[in-house]
Design an enzyme around this catalytic site. Structure first.
Site, short mmCIF file in Angstrom:
data_model
loop_
_atom_site.label_atom_id
_atom_site.label_comp_id
_atom_site.label_asym_id
_atom_site.label_seq_id
_atom_site.Cartn_x
_atom_site.Cartn_y
_atom_site.Cartn_z
N ALA A 123 34.32 -13.05 -43.37
CA ALA A 123 34.94 -14.44 -42.75
C ALA A 123 35.26 -15.17 -43.79
O ALA A 123 36.42 -15.67 -43.21
CB ALA A 123 33.51 -14.54 -42.73
N SER A 131 30.40 -23.77 -33.55
CA SER A 131 30.44 -23.29 -31.84
C SER A 131 29.54 -23.79 -30.82
O SER A 131 28.82 -24.37 -31.38
CB SER A 131 30.68 -21.73 -30.96
OG SER A 131 29.20 -21.52 -31.83
N ASP A 169 37.84 -17.86 -38.09
CA ASP A 169 38.02 -17.58 -39.10
C ASP A 169 39.60 -18.54 -39.51
O ASP A 169 40.02 -19.15 -40.18
CB ASP A 169 37.87 -16.12 -39.85
CG ASP A 169 36.76 -15.90 -39.88
OD1 ASP A 169 35.73 -17.07 -40.18
OD2 ASP A 169 36.28 -14.47 -39.89
#
Length: 327
Positions: free
Chosen positions: A42, A202, A270
């Site tokens: 990530a 999110s 990302d």
């Protein structure tokens, strides 16, 4: 700010985390067949995305003292990421991740990272890498503290160093249910929120950052509560719905997703973060930051791989995105 303007040895962004060798197959693993070899992680995905946009990035993760680790370092170095502070661990291997394409829009992921070098990164190594040339911005994710006590201590040390050096912090929650539970992740992350300037999550990750009391409010109420806890800016990724940013004293700002044919959604979050931080470093306003973020996210969705489709600065306009002043 571009790489040349950042000053010799002084990165725009400092980040660290586990980067693994990535093997990708075209179908079920049990059937065998050819696989492509790359790397994935990530934080390093964000590092590559920022480097392609012209920013100086230092990555200080750990890899094994093995050929897999050399592949990780060689790949990041080739993408313009500073890996001079990376650590080679002679006592642990580089982690492995397998991607298994099962349906056109469904990819199964298999991790082999237990006891890996990335999970053993020490806090002292992070401190040396950070203080050698304090960056303009620290980028962290919620993946690293879930890897184990060594990685967690390094993550905590980085946050304290950022506070001591007045370096802004971006935290991408990036919850991984295979590494820790929502309860454990939330209990760990919540006390550190006052150290965070930009929180990226999110919609389903927002509740992790809030005390588990009372009915779940909508995302705008959740963002307001997070701002009240000390976070300066909350950016909510909505997938195909785009993204919305919330900040103190201003109305929420929303940008729809850039329409593209989805090829592979892995790494899209990302890429989104890389675009957002790039525009932030350029001094752009919230709307322009979101515009660049949804654009870089769209490039990722339209390409296979974790970071391979990340655009250069010259390519940002290919999807009909940014105003010339931001290129």
């Amino acid at each position: 700010m571009n790489r040349e303007a950042s000053g010799a040895g002084t990165p725009d962004v400092f980040t660290f985390g586990e980067t693994m060798v990535a093997l990708r197959g075209d179908g079920p693993l049990r059937l065998g067949g050819a696989m492509t070899v790359s790397v994935a992680g990530a934080e390093s995905n964000v590092a590559v995305g920022l480097a392609r946009l012209g920013h100086g990035v230092r990555w200080a993760g750990a890899v094994g003292d093995d050929e897999a680790g050399e592949l990780v370092l060689r790949t990041l170095r080739a993408e313009g990421v500073d890996v001079g502070a990376a650590h080679r661990d002679p006592h642990a291997p580089t982690g492995l991740i397998l991607f298994e394409a099962r349906l056109p829009e469904v990819t199964r992921v298999h991790y082999y990272r237990s006891g890996s070098a990335g999970s053993r990164l020490g806090a002292d190594a992070v401190e040396r890498a950070f203080t050698a040339a304090p960056p303009r911005l620290l980028h962290l994710t919620g993946v690293t503290p879930a890897l184990g006590e060594h990685a967690r201590a390094a993550w905590e040390r980085a946050l304290r160093l950022a506070r001591d050096h007045a370096v802004p912090v971006c935290l991408d929650v990036n919850f991984r249910g295979r590494l820790w539970s929502r309860r454990v992740a939330g209990a760990f992350l919540r006390p550190w929120l006052p150290y965070v300037d930009v929180l990226v999550a999110s919609a389903d990750e927002l509740p992790l950052c809030l005390p588990p009391d009372g009915p779940a409010p909508d995302p705008e109420e959740q963002a307001d509560r997070l701002l009240g806890l000390g976070v300066s800016e909350v950016v909510v990724k909505l997938g195909a719905g785009g993204a919305t940013a919330y900040g103190d004293g201003g109305a929420p700002v929303h940008r729809p997703a850039v329409p593209v044919r989805a090829v592979d959604t892995v790494g899209a979050g990302d890429a989104f973060v890389a675009g957002y931080l790039s525009a932030l470093l350029d001094g752009a306003g919230v709307a322009a930051r979101l515009e660049r973020a949804v654009t870089t996210g769209a490039f990722a969705v339209a390409s296979r791989g974790d970071w391979e489709g990340a655009p250069t600065r010259a390519e940002l306009g290919l999807l009909g995105g940014e105003d010339d002043v931001l290129r």
